[in-house]
Design a protein around this motif. Structure first.
Motif, PDB file in Angstrom:
ATOM      1  N   GLN A  85     -12.064 -13.697   3.939  1.00  0.00           N
ATOM      2  CA  GLN A  85     -12.773 -12.790   3.040  1.00  0.00           C
ATOM      3  C   GLN A  85     -12.557 -11.323   3.423  1.00  0.00           C
ATOM      4  O   GLN A  85     -13.464 -10.497   3.326  1.00  0.00           O
ATOM      5  N   LYS A  97     -11.161  -7.730   2.736  1.00  0.00           N
ATOM      6  CA  LYS A  97     -10.897  -6.987   1.509  1.00  0.00           C
ATOM      7  C   LYS A  97      -9.790  -5.953   1.671  1.00  0.00           C
ATOM      8  O   LYS A  97      -9.281  -5.426   0.671  1.00  0.00           O
ATOM      9  N   ASP A 135      -6.437 -16.063   3.746  1.00  0.00           N
ATOM     10  CA  ASP A 135      -7.068 -17.212   4.380  1.00  0.00           C
ATOM     11  C   ASP A 135      -6.098 -17.726   5.436  1.00  0.00           C
ATOM     12  O   ASP A 135      -4.888 -17.694   5.249  1.00  0.00           O
TER      13      ASP A 135
END
Length: 267
Positions: A73, A75, A157
């Protein structure tokens, strides 16, 4: 660099004098922690990510290969300075391979065995980095020089491919990855060049009974100058010897690795 080569040449010409010695507080009882602090001072970890759930290693008395999906996660795009893999079960984790997915379409691979045919639907997905880092015993961490780093894409990921040694009793594992980011402008990006079975030049990759064939694999010619940071050979029980070298455009051979007697347990 030329300066480093000249420095070594001068040191040899001077009779190889000893360098500065570091005195430990209690040399006679120096432990692993003291030594590790001298070799690699502690760093602040920027990111730590582990398996989503503790993995129960089956009691099957055979090697186990599993995939795990570790969502980040993140960004923003970053460059990685240091990658450290911490095995959750040091007795059974044989090796691991860390990859990057940015499609979000491989999350379903979590916990699937390599022998499960359902894994094929995920192996066809293109990976942003098919080999971010490879861990074997003794290769706990890689740290790149200043101004050099590996790209961690935004929206990444981790896909972790784990190899477990046989266990006579049920066991658990919860391995993790620790990263530090480059804190200065990156002038050079690290790219991993992976040679796989389909790049063997003398196919088929088959070992007949009572034979010890030699197989050769190579890359296509590189289109630009590169600097080599490390070489990581990897085989299992059938491997006997390993040699790697580079050939320059003028035909010069640059030796890289030569392991005349391969020992799988030592990688």
């Amino acid at each position: 660099s030329d300066a480093e080569i000249e420095k070594i040449t001068q040191w040899v010409a001077a009779g190889k004098p000893a360098g500065k010695r570091i005195k430990l507080s209690h040399p006679e009882v120096a432990d692993e922690h003291q030594i590790s602090m001298l070799i690699s001072p502690p760093r602040q970890t920027d990111l730590q990510v582990g398996m989503r759930n503790t993995f129960q290693i089956p009691e099957i008395q055979k090697e186990e290969f599993r995939y795990f999906h570790l969502p980040l996660q993140n960004k923003e795009e970053k460059f990685i300075q240091t990658i450290r893999f911490v095995p959750g079960n040091k007795k059974l984790v044989h090796h691991s391979r860390l990859m990057i997915d940015t499609t979000g379409a491989i999350a379903g691979i979590n916990g699937i065995s390599e022998s499960d045919t359902s894994v094929y639907q995920y192996q066809t997905k293109p990976l942003a980095d098919p080999f971010l880092f490879g861990w074997v015993p003794g290769n706990d961490e890689i740290s790149f020089p200043k101004g050099i780093g590996k790209r961690l894409y935004a929206g990444s990921d981790f896909i972790l491919n784990m190899h477990y040694a046989p266990t006579p009793v049920p066991a658990k594992d919860s391995s993790s990855i620790h990263l530090t980011y480059v804190d200065a402008p990156v002038t050079r990006e690290v790219i991993t060049l992976t040679l796989k079975e389909d790049q063997i030049s003398n196919q088929p990759f088959i070992i007949p009974a009572n034979k010890t064939p030699t197989f050769y694999m190579r890359t296509l010619p590189l289109k630009e100058d590169v600097s080599l940071i490390s070489v990581m050979p990897h085989m299992h029980l059938l491997g006997k010897k390993f040699k790697a070298f580079a050939i320059t455009p003028t035909g010069d051979v640059i030796p890289l690795v030569h392991i005349p007697e391969w020992r799988s347990e030592e990688h």
